[in-house]
Design an enzyme around this catalytic site. Structure first.
Site, PDB file in Angstrom:
ATOM      1  N   GLY A 210       9.939  33.208 -35.517  1.00  0.00           N
ATOM      2  CA  GLY A 210      11.252  32.235 -35.674  1.00  0.00           C
ATOM      3  C   GLY A 210      12.383  32.988 -35.963  1.00  0.00           C
ATOM      4  O   GLY A 210      12.323  34.185 -35.976  1.00  0.00           O
ATOM      5  N   ASN A 211      13.497  32.260 -36.446  1.00  0.00           N
ATOM      6  CA  ASN A 211      14.605  33.136 -36.968  1.00  0.00           C
ATOM      7  C   ASN A 211      15.201  32.291 -38.135  1.00  0.00           C
ATOM      8  O   ASN A 211      14.623  31.311 -38.538  1.00  0.00           O
ATOM      9  CB  ASN A 211      15.538  33.304 -35.861  1.00  0.00           C
ATOM     10  CG  ASN A 211      16.122  31.967 -35.184  1.00  0.00           C
ATOM     11  OD1 ASN A 211      16.659  31.212 -35.619  1.00  0.00           O
ATOM     12  ND2 ASN A 211      15.475  31.567 -34.078  1.00  0.00           N
TER      13      ASN A 211
END
Ligand code: C5P
Length: 401
Positions: A210-211
């Site tokens: 993810g980020n």
């Protein structure tokens, strides 16, 4: 504009967040509003009447009768108000409000009012999630009240979750927006699609790539579009943000592929599409069915390219005005212009990571808006203000298209 010149009745119930209300009162006065404060008997344990009276420049009440037998008219105070804010609104006060249990001055005043009511709930996370609280919030909405949702974070109990009262700043913003008549409904009935937040790409049943995208920019755009009269479809990756606005429909997805599917399901029906999501560029080629065990010293994950959602919209564009974002670290303008062409956009919003205060997780942003023929540079602003600049640019372009 906003709350300036408005009469705001602040009803405080007995939660620890009551200590933040001093700040709210001070700012209502600072911004030219007038307040009358009323407390429940329990709220008196949490805040000082003297402080509230000093800040609001008026006596504050918590009882039907004053010390000399005078009547504190709930009817008069209720009819005086342009808006009521119940903050913090405990589970108990909320339950009494929606069921009309009129055993204190706060509830009597609330029941006597005809003006819009804003409720900022504050309670422990499990109380907030309890079906009875959810039902009461639902009822309050059905009465036409505005809920200012509780926020996520550390609670007085030490637990972490949703239940913290919205920050006074957010309560003020909500009130200001409500009174803001400056909105000319310039996007009346336009259909706007916005992508927001990160995407999570599963590695196995418990892990993902993810980020750090918070979704704040996309949510600010959705809120601003709705204020201008648009019907908004907000397709967002995982985030704790929420919007309570009947003109914003939120679809929550997890991965890029899910986002693409939802976007393409609705794209042809849209007038405007703005892609602010931080879509993961790659996803694991295979998602392990079971949790991957740590056996070896190293682990190789094969990643494959995710679909480019914005590019797909560009390829399928018919009437839509299409806006993308670019976050570049070198040759910023040049790369942004290449993206503008490659993805068939009408304009691109360039964020620079070099600017302090701009970008991921921050509340501010500094942008340039780049079209085929123009580059416009803006100052560092809150994401809400940046959303206004972007939508002004959208409107200008709609008029010249
Ligand atoms: O190519 P790049 O990722 O820099 O482009 C950024 C823009 O494209 C943003 O508007 C982002 O929302 C969008 N995008 C997308 N799908 C991807 C990658 C980026 O919609 N897979």
């Amino acid at each position: 504009m906003g709350i300036s010149g408005k009469k705001i009745l602040v009803l405080i119930s007995g939660g620890i967040a009551a200590y933040k209300i001093n700040y709210l009162i001070r700012n209502i006065i600072k911004q030219g509003g007038e307040t009358q404060v009323i407390l429940t008997p329990d709220a008196e344990q949490f805040v000082s009447k003297l402080t509230l009276a000093t800040l609001s420049k008026k006596p504050v009440f918590s009882d039907f009768y004053g010390p000399n037998g005078e009547w504190n008219s709930h009817v008069e105070m209720a009819l005086w108000a342009d808006a009521i804010v119940v903050a913090p609104c405990t589970a108990n006060t909320l339950a009494k409000m929606v069921n009309g249990i009129c055993d204190n001055l706060v509830i009597a005043t609330y029941l006597s009012a005809k003006c819009p009511v804003f409720i900022a709930p504050a309670m422990d996370l499990d109380m907030y999630q309890h079906p009875s609280t959810k039902l009461n919030i639902q009822k309050a909405k059905e009465y036409g009240h505005h809920i200012i949702p509780a926020e996520n974070g550390e609670l007085a109990s030490g637990l972490i979750g949703q239940g913290r009262m919205a920050e006074p700043e957010n309560i003020l913003n909500t009130l200001n927006n409500h009174f803001d008549t400056a909105y000319k409904k310039s996007l009346d009935n336009k259909k706007v699609l916005i992508t927001a937040g990160p995407t999570y790409e599963a590695i196995d049943p418990v892990r993902f790539i993810g980020n750090h995208s918070s979704g704040k920019m996309g949510f600010a755009l959705a809120e601003e579009s709705a204020k201008r009269g648009a019907k908004v479809l907000l397709i967002t990756g995982p985030t704790t943000l929420d919007i309570q606005n009947p003109n914003v429909k939120i679809i929550r997805i997890t991965s890029a592929k899910e986002m693409l599917n939802k976007v393409m399901e609705h794209f042809q029906n849209m007038d405007i599409a703005i892609a602010s999501a931080a879509v993961a560029d790659y996803a694991p080629k295979e998602v392990a069915e079971e949790k991957i065990k740590k056996n070896d010293d190293s682990l190789i994950l094969e990643l494959v390219k995710n679909p480019d959602i914005l590019k797909t919209m560009g390829e399928n564009k018919t009437k839509q005005l299409l806006v993308g974002f670019a976050l570049e670290t070198q040759n910023e303008e040049e790369n942004a212009k290449l993206k503008l062409a490659k993805k068939n956009l009408d304009f691109i919003v360039l964020n620079s990571l070099r600017d302090n205060g701009a970008g991921f997780k921050k509340d501010t942003n500094k942008i340039k808006i780049i079209s085929k023929t123009t580059v416009t540079e803006y100052n560092l602003k809150s994401k809400n203000e940046v959303a206004k600049d972007i939508l002004d640019a959208v409107e200008n372009m709609l008029h010249t298209k």
